[in-house]
Design a protein around this motif. Structure first.
Motif, PDB file in Angstrom:
ATOM      1  N   SER A  31      28.720  24.311   5.641  1.00  0.00           N
ATOM      2  CA  SER A  31      27.330  24.152   6.086  1.00  0.00           C
ATOM      3  C   SER A  31      27.055  25.032   7.314  1.00  0.00           C
ATOM      4  N   GLU A  32      28.007  25.068   8.238  1.00  0.00           N
ATOM      5  CA  GLU A  32      27.862  25.929   9.411  1.00  0.00           C
ATOM      6  C   GLU A  32      27.829  27.405   9.002  1.00  0.00           C
ATOM      7  N   ALA A  33      28.650  27.774   8.027  1.00  0.00           N
ATOM      8  CA  ALA A  33      28.671  29.164   7.547  1.00  0.00           C
ATOM      9  C   ALA A  33      27.347  29.519   6.876  1.00  0.00           C
ATOM     10  N   ASP A  34      26.776  28.586   6.136  1.00  0.00           N
ATOM     11  CA  ASP A  34      25.468  28.834   5.519  1.00  0.00           C
ATOM     12  C   ASP A  34      24.394  29.048   6.586  1.00  0.00           C
ATOM     13  N   TRP A  35      24.457  28.244   7.649  1.00  0.00           N
ATOM     14  CA  TRP A  35      23.493  28.404   8.732  1.00  0.00           C
ATOM     15  C   TRP A  35      23.664  29.767   9.405  1.00  0.00           C
ATOM     16  N   LEU A  36      24.909  30.176   9.617  1.00  0.00           N
ATOM     17  CA  LEU A  36      25.154  31.494  10.222  1.00  0.00           C
ATOM     18  C   LEU A  36      24.668  32.619   9.308  1.00  0.00           C
ATOM     19  N   MET A  37      24.757  32.434   8.007  1.00  0.00           N
ATOM     20  CA  MET A  37      24.261  33.454   7.071  1.00  0.00           C
ATOM     21  C   MET A  37      22.740  33.572   7.158  1.00  0.00           C
ATOM     22  N   GLU A  38      22.073  32.439   7.243  1.00  0.00           N
ATOM     23  CA  GLU A  38      20.611  32.476   7.383  1.00  0.00           C
ATOM     24  C   GLU A  38      20.201  33.124   8.704  1.00  0.00           C
ATOM     25  N   ARG A  39      20.940  32.822   9.767  1.00  0.00           N
ATOM     26  CA  ARG A  39      20.659  33.431  11.053  1.00  0.00           C
ATOM     27  C   ARG A  39      20.870  34.941  10.987  1.00  0.00           C
ATOM     28  N   SER A  40      21.931  35.345  10.299  1.00  0.00           N
ATOM     29  CA  SER A  40      22.213  36.772  10.159  1.00  0.00           C
ATOM     30  C   SER A  40      21.115  37.472   9.360  1.00  0.00           C
ATOM     31  N   LYS A  41      20.602  36.804   8.344  1.00  0.00           N
ATOM     32  CA  LYS A  41      19.505  37.388   7.559  1.00  0.00           C
ATOM     33  C   LYS A  41      18.251  37.554   8.419  1.00  0.00           C
ATOM     34  N   ALA A  42      18.004  36.560   9.267  1.00  0.00           N
ATOM     35  CA  ALA A  42      16.842  36.665  10.160  1.00  0.00           C
ATOM     36  C   ALA A  42      17.029  37.819  11.143  1.00  0.00           C
ATOM     37  N   GLN A  43      18.231  37.975  11.649  1.00  0.00           N
ATOM     38  CA  GLN A  43      18.505  39.083  12.557  1.00  0.00           C
ATOM     39  C   GLN A  43      18.377  40.420  11.836  1.00  0.00           C
ATOM     40  N   ALA A  44      18.748  40.453  10.574  1.00  0.00           N
ATOM     41  CA  ALA A  44      18.626  41.692   9.796  1.00  0.00           C
ATOM     42  C   ALA A  44      17.159  42.060   9.600  1.00  0.00           C
ATOM     43  N   SER A  45      16.326  41.059   9.321  1.00  0.00           N
ATOM     44  CA  SER A  45      14.900  41.377   9.141  1.00  0.00           C
ATOM     45  C   SER A  45      14.274  41.815  10.463  1.00  0.00           C
ATOM     46  N   GLU A  46      14.690  41.216  11.585  1.00  0.00           N
ATOM     47  CA  GLU A  46      14.200  41.660  12.892  1.00  0.00           C
ATOM     48  C   GLU A  46      14.643  43.097  13.179  1.00  0.00           C
ATOM     49  N   PHE A  47      15.891  43.402  12.847  1.00  0.00           N
ATOM     50  CA  PHE A  47      16.399  44.746  13.074  1.00  0.00           C
ATOM     51  C   PHE A  47      15.643  45.760  12.224  1.00  0.00           C
ATOM     52  N   ALA A  48      15.315  45.377  11.000  1.00  0.00           N
ATOM     53  CA  ALA A  48      14.582  46.290  10.111  1.00  0.00           C
ATOM     54  C   ALA A  48      13.200  46.605  10.659  1.00  0.00           C
ATOM     55  N   GLN A  49      12.631  45.676  11.406  1.00  0.00           N
ATOM     56  CA  GLN A  49      11.295  45.905  11.962  1.00  0.00           C
ATOM     57  C   GLN A  49      11.337  46.677  13.282  1.00  0.00           C
ATOM     58  N   SER A  50      12.397  46.483  14.077  1.00  0.00           N
ATOM     59  CA  SER A  50      12.401  47.091  15.411  1.00  0.00           C
ATOM     60  C   SER A  50      13.437  48.205  15.578  1.00  0.00           C
ATOM     61  N   PHE A  51      14.440  48.254  14.747  1.00  0.00           N
ATOM     62  CA  PHE A  51      15.539  49.204  14.869  1.00  0.00           C
ATOM     63  C   PHE A  51      16.169  49.183  16.269  1.00  0.00           C
TER      64      PHE A  51
END
Length: 134
Positions: A31-51
């Protein structure tokens, strides 16, 4: 023999409880790993917008933490599998020991019946003649 069966049953129950505990801990880590994956996906989308390089570094750190958490979850899963195998082995031992105890009881009963049948038989005629001569 009774103590052996009781011990095997207790070991079986103990290892079953350990396997359940390992499953519970592995589930928490997943469950903790799933939460970290979702957090990583959110960080990836932020990175895609701001580089922004800082966001990429955070994402990589999150992936590294997720990997460490999944490795610990895998270790707990191994413990769970070992617990299940030991539970089955101890249960099988308890079953075999109970079968042996029952067989021992039946053999004891059969030997007692045989002794009673021998005692109830009349002595052979030759045996009584020899016994009276001596």
């Amino acid at each position: 023999m009774r103590l052996s069966v009781t011990t095997a049953v207790c070991v079986s129950l103990l290892t079953a409880a350990c396997a359940a505990g390992c499953w519970y801990r592995a589930e928490q880590l997943r469950s903790e790993a799933d939460w970290l994956m979702e957090r990583s996906k959110a960080q990836a989308s932020e990175f895609a917008q701001s580089f922004n390089d800082a966001l990429a570094t955070q994402q990589l750190e999150t992936f590294a933490r997720r990997r460490a958490v999944l490795e610990r979850a895998h270790l707990w899963q191994r413990g769970q599998a070992l617990g299940i195998m030991l539970t089955v082995a101890a249960g099988t031992c308890a079953w075999l020991l109970s079968l042996m105890r029952r067989l021992d009881g039946e053999l004891e009963e059969a030997s007692q019946e045989l002794e009673q049948a021998r005692a109830a038989e009349p002595a052979p005629l030759g045996a009584t003649v020899r016994a009276s001569r001596s």
